[in-house]
Design a protein around this motif. Sequence first.
Motif, PDB file in Angstrom:
ATOM      1  N   ALA A  28       0.879  -1.254  -0.034  1.00  3.92           N
ATOM      2  CA  ALA A  28      -0.010   0.049   0.149  1.00  3.92           C
ATOM      3  C   ALA A  28       0.738   1.359   0.009  1.00  3.92           C
ATOM      4  O   ALA A  28       2.137   1.408   0.379  1.00  3.92           O
ATOM      5  CB  ALA A  28      -0.969  -0.001   1.133  1.00  3.92           C
ATOM      6  N   VAL A  30       0.568   5.138   1.263  1.00  3.82           N
ATOM      7  CA  VAL A  30      -0.298   6.144   2.398  1.00  3.82           C
ATOM      8  C   VAL A  30      -0.137   7.515   2.220  1.00  3.82           C
ATOM      9  O   VAL A  30       1.104   7.994   1.952  1.00  3.82           O
ATOM     10  CB  VAL A  30       0.145   5.993   3.743  1.00  3.82           C
ATOM     11  N   ALA A  43      -5.585  10.414   6.834  1.00  2.14           N
ATOM     12  CA  ALA A  43      -4.490   9.747   5.891  1.00  2.14           C
ATOM     13  C   ALA A  43      -5.385   8.657   5.331  1.00  2.14           C
ATOM     14  O   ALA A  43      -6.439   8.055   5.640  1.00  2.14           O
ATOM     15  CB  ALA A  43      -3.658   8.755   7.036  1.00  2.14           C
ATOM     16  N   LYS A  45      -4.825   5.120   3.146  1.00  4.23           N
ATOM     17  CA  LYS A  45      -3.890   3.807   2.813  1.00  4.23           C
ATOM     18  C   LYS A  45      -4.541   3.379   1.505  1.00  4.23           C
ATOM     19  O   LYS A  45      -5.728   3.075   1.347  1.00  4.23           O
ATOM     20  CB  LYS A  45      -4.005   2.903   3.935  1.00  4.23           C
ATOM     21  N   PRO A  92      -7.522   8.291  10.577  1.00  2.00           N
ATOM     22  CA  PRO A  92      -6.644   9.493  11.352  1.00  2.00           C
ATOM     23  C   PRO A  92      -5.438   9.765  10.784  1.00  2.00           C
ATOM     24  O   PRO A  92      -4.562   8.725  10.746  1.00  2.00           O
ATOM     25  CB  PRO A  92      -7.036   9.133  13.020  1.00  2.00           C
ATOM     26  N   TYR A  93      -5.114  10.994  10.423  1.00  4.34           N
ATOM     27  CA  TYR A  93      -3.791  11.068  10.081  1.00  4.34           C
ATOM     28  C   TYR A  93      -2.897  11.337  11.354  1.00  4.34           C
ATOM     29  O   TYR A  93      -3.124  12.144  12.369  1.00  4.34           O
ATOM     30  CB  TYR A  93      -3.584  12.484   9.549  1.00  4.34           C
ATOM     31  N   MET A  94      -1.756  10.575  11.317  1.00  2.00           N
ATOM     32  CA  MET A  94      -1.021  10.495  12.590  1.00  2.00           C
ATOM     33  C   MET A  94       0.178  11.236  12.166  1.00  2.00           C
ATOM     34  O   MET A  94       1.175  10.812  11.516  1.00  2.00           O
ATOM     35  CB  MET A  94      -0.480   9.190  13.040  1.00  2.00           C
ATOM     36  N   GLY A  97       4.093  10.281  11.800  1.00  2.00           N
ATOM     37  CA  GLY A  97       4.571   8.958  11.044  1.00  2.00           C
ATOM     38  C   GLY A  97       4.847   8.169  12.283  1.00  2.00           C
ATOM     39  O   GLY A  97       4.542   7.939  13.331  1.00  2.00           O
ATOM     40  N   ASP A 139       1.602  -8.111  13.497  1.00  2.00           N
ATOM     41  CA  ASP A 139       2.698  -7.008  12.844  1.00  2.00           C
ATOM     42  C   ASP A 139       3.191  -6.096  13.640  1.00  2.00           C
ATOM     43  O   ASP A 139       3.361  -4.948  13.277  1.00  2.00           O
ATOM     44  CB  ASP A 139       1.938  -6.757  11.543  1.00  2.00           C
ATOM     45  N   ASP A 157      -2.092  -0.801  11.355  1.00  2.00           N
ATOM     46  CA  ASP A 157      -2.012  -1.801  10.371  1.00  2.00           C
ATOM     47  C   ASP A 157      -2.596  -3.143  10.931  1.00  2.00           C
ATOM     48  O   ASP A 157      -2.362  -4.393  10.406  1.00  2.00           O
ATOM     49  CB  ASP A 157      -0.553  -2.328  10.076  1.00  2.00           C
ATOM     50  N   SER A 161      -3.071  -5.990   6.870  1.00  2.00           N
ATOM     51  CA  SER A 161      -1.617  -6.702   6.470  1.00  2.00           C
ATOM     52  C   SER A 161      -1.883  -8.302   6.760  1.00  2.00           C
ATOM     53  O   SER A 161      -1.622  -9.217   6.010  1.00  2.00           O
ATOM     54  CB  SER A 161      -0.509  -6.046   7.154  1.00  2.00           C
ATOM     55  N   PHE A 165      -1.732 -10.959   4.398  1.00  2.00           N
ATOM     56  CA  PHE A 165      -0.529 -12.183   4.371  1.00  2.00           C
ATOM     57  C   PHE A 165      -1.351 -13.505   4.429  1.00  2.00           C
ATOM     58  O   PHE A 165      -0.504 -14.409   3.945  1.00  2.00           O
ATOM     59  CB  PHE A 165       0.224 -11.784   5.381  1.00  2.00           C
ATOM     60  N   LEU A 297       5.811  15.286   7.986  1.00  2.00           N
ATOM     61  CA  LEU A 297       6.424  14.215   7.607  1.00  2.00           C
ATOM     62  C   LEU A 297       6.478  13.683   5.884  1.00  2.00           C
ATOM     63  O   LEU A 297       7.376  13.113   5.800  1.00  2.00           O
ATOM     64  CB  LEU A 297       5.050  13.272   8.077  1.00  2.00           C
TER      65      LEU A 297
END
Length: 523
Positions: A28, A30, A43, A45, A92-94, A97, A139, A157, A161, A165, A297
């Motif tokens: 992905a 972001v 954010a 993704k 939400p935007y962190m 990062g 993860d 995540d 993910s 996976f 960021l």
Amino acid sequence: MEQLSGKRFPTNPKDYKIYEEVGEGVSATVYRALCIPLNEIVAIKVLDLEKCNNDLDGIRREVQTMSLINHPNLVRAHCSFAADQSLWVVMPYMAEGSCLHIMKTAYPEGFEEPVIATLLREVLKALVYLHGHGHIHRDVKAGNILVDINGTIKLADFGVSACMFDTGDRQRSRNTFVGTPCWMAPEVMQQLHGYDFKADIWSFGITALELAHGHAPFSKYPPMKVLLMTLQNAPPGLDYERDKRFSKSFKELVGACLVKDPKKRPSSEKLLKHPFFKHARTNDYLARTILDGLSPLGQRFRVLRDKEAGLLLQNKLLGDKEQLSQQEYIRGISAWNFNLEDLKNQAAQIQDPGGISNADDSDTSKKVKNGCDVKDFAPKLASSEKDEFHDLQIEEGSLASTFPVHSLQALKGCFDVVEDEEDASSPGPNCKKPDTESMFQQQNSSQVGVSDSILNNGDVLERKASSNRNISAPGQRPRFLSGPLMRSWVFLPKKLLGIVKEMNCSRKISLKEIIVAHYFIVK
Ligand SMILES: Nc1ncnc2c1ncn2[C@@H]1O[C@H](COP(=O)(O)OP(=O)(O)OP(=O)(O)O)[C@@H](O)[C@H]1O
């Protein structure tokens, strides 16, 4: 979708204005974006479904779970929707990062202990919540610990993910298996008896080391070697000499998490009561210490990406495989794709004559014997070549107490190998010639919890592992997600089968022999 604040995030891409890229994962990209109707920075993704060739319903289910999660230390999806060939996950935007990005930018040697204690306490709170609701994160790593401008920490995540996976067709289409070897618990690599939430505790311990040193243990090695080292060596930890700056309680915390027997690891709840967390401070302290002076960021991301692309190119030109492997880590890529070429390259690299000198890997020299020495089945190796394989020898005793299964056998999930029925210490050099192909078939059909499909077209043998995932929404009775994180897809070329057949021995083939046979091919 946004249940906490009552906000409803739109599910039309036109309602979002995409700004710069702020992160890149395996599957992905972001972006920082504006949700126009709500005038809120988010954010997004973006997962390329075509590229992933993934199970859309599976991903949707996971994202839905992600949106049901309700904990201040977990990134919760505002909403998700498919747009063209992509899946958009709005969250939400962190603004600062991930911890990995922060370390790469300003703390390449890792953070100070109070910072680590604060970060880990927040992550642990998230794990207590997840485990209590029957989920395994799978993860946990610095790249998934996100930091907001005020020092708030959220674990990201979750779900996507793991779903990708585990159940994705991506692996099938690429004929690879995917995982996060540096952070992966030994029992996850093994794929023998499944795993539970204790796998997260192992990853948590590895993450603690990552935050302390700026990189995860074994991160400079190629994935196959990471697998071998994780299974064969004593667990990594904080070193008495090298890590003098850290307290005894930190060393104990790491030691408690990085025990190979999952049953001996503490639960997240118990871990949260560890004296180490007395060193933890407030979120505000984080903001004042690690975030001070960082550039925005998006800008940091661009600088790092350009720098790493340059290094990658340089190492590609120089053919420096180890550096390349390290760069993959630096880029934040944590999933590894294995194919025949990779395996050859990796087999070629499992040959450190003097052991491994990386301080992280100080235990690597503790080699063991499982009684089936390389020379028993590879008599043609020159003495220097034999030395090169000392890395692959396993001391039964040192592992037996912590790791109940034959450790090389543990890797059988990564290869199409037959489980040794007889004692591993009996090399059986005088036996009949084996029918290798039927042996492989036997082994495949005897795997527990594995739905087998053997395609033996002379060029490949492949094994498919079934997926076994249970998710419960909050309120429901917790059910643990289980099943192998890594998919096993291994290809044995005709040539390799030929070499294996050449081995004058009727006992079933072991992984070590496969690796040695591989070695011949590579050589
Ligand atoms: N909500 C967010 N706010 C700010 N940055 C984010 C956010 N989510 C992710 N990122 C950044 O993007 C990077 C990649 O995102 P993410 O880890 O979710 O992708 P991925 O494909 O799942 O990667 P991986 O498999 O390596 O974990 C993160 O390491 C982080 O730096």
